[in-house]
Design a protein around this motif. Structure first.
Motif, PDB file in Angstrom:
ATOM      1  N   SER A  47       0.385   8.497  -2.185  1.00 40.88           N
ATOM      2  CA  SER A  47       1.076   9.737  -2.533  1.00 40.88           C
ATOM      3  C   SER A  47       2.572   9.596  -2.345  1.00 40.88           C
TER       4      SER A  47
ATOM      5  N   ARG B  73       3.612   5.575   5.889  1.00 36.68           N
ATOM      6  CA  ARG B  73       4.543   6.161   4.921  1.00 36.68           C
ATOM      7  C   ARG B  73       5.946   5.669   5.231  1.00 36.68           C
TER       8      ARG B  73
ATOM      9  N   PHE C 185       6.945   7.345  -0.009  1.00 37.42           N
ATOM     10  CA  PHE C 185       5.678   6.864  -0.565  1.00 37.42           C
ATOM     11  C   PHE C 185       4.752   6.465   0.577  1.00 37.42           C
ATOM     12  N   GLY C 186       3.520   6.945   0.538  1.00 37.64           N
ATOM     13  CA  GLY C 186       2.585   6.655   1.611  1.00 37.64           C
ATOM     14  C   GLY C 186       1.217   6.275   1.105  1.00 37.64           C
ATOM     15  N   ILE C 187       0.490   5.553   1.953  1.00 38.72           N
ATOM     16  CA  ILE C 187      -0.895   5.193   1.661  1.00 38.72           C
ATOM     17  C   ILE C 187      -1.732   5.565   2.881  1.00 38.72           C
TER      18      ILE C 187
END
Lengths: 117, 117
Positions: B24, B58, B63-65
């Motif tokens: 995201s 993040r 942007f993070g996972i």
């Protein structure tokens, strides 16, 4: 294939495909060497047959997740055997990470959404 | 089950199991609300049947996972249907993210390594 909303997102085909989920805790040493090697590995991976894309995030706590996406398990295995990649992995295990985990998974379903603008 | 090297790593059983890979891009709005909801969702997820663990990163680029791990696809589906989770997801789609992608995958192989000390 959905258009990526940002370069950080991989533009992937419809499933099925494969994911290599690499989570790691950087030790904080040799940041310049690590960054150079990471950029080089990305360049090499993108040239590998079956490479679909990659997404990566690392926080200020040094914990990071990189997910690379591949057409098949065979493509991941070929990338693992790539000589320069293998040499950099061996170096990385000893020099850059306190710990890492790799999980190889078959992506079965996917969906995404952008904010309405 | 390997002992986790850091609380950031999920201590997982041997494969097979399932992964929900959520990537995201935060829009930067409502950081306090987002953080509170993320903590609450983690608390709820950890109570769900079939929840195995979660890892999340993040970066400063927003942007993070987040990868959550589950015993089965059914456990992921149950979590998706959880009423409070569904409500928070609906709010999040409109308020917290520029874009997100969710990929559901079956983890087939896994290995990890800690630095020698």
């Amino acid at each position: 294939m959905a258009e990526a909303a940002s370069p950080a997102f991989a533009a992937l085909p419809s499933p099925p495909f494969y994911a290599a989920i690499f989570s790691s805790l950087r030790n904080g040493d040799d940041e310049a060497g690590y960054q150079a090697a990471a950029a080089r590995m990305l360049e090499l991976a993108a040239r590998q047959p079956g490479f679909l894309g990659v997404e990566s995030a690392r926080g200020a706590d040094r914990f990071g997740i990189t997910v690379s996406y591949w057409e098949s398990e065979a493509a991941i295995a070929d990338w693992k055997r790539h000589a320069e990649h293998a040499a950099v992995r061996a170096h990385g295990r000893g020099h850059w990470y306190d710990h890492f985990e790799l999980r190889v998974a078959k992506v079965e379903r996917a969906y995404g959404k952008s904010a309405s603008r």
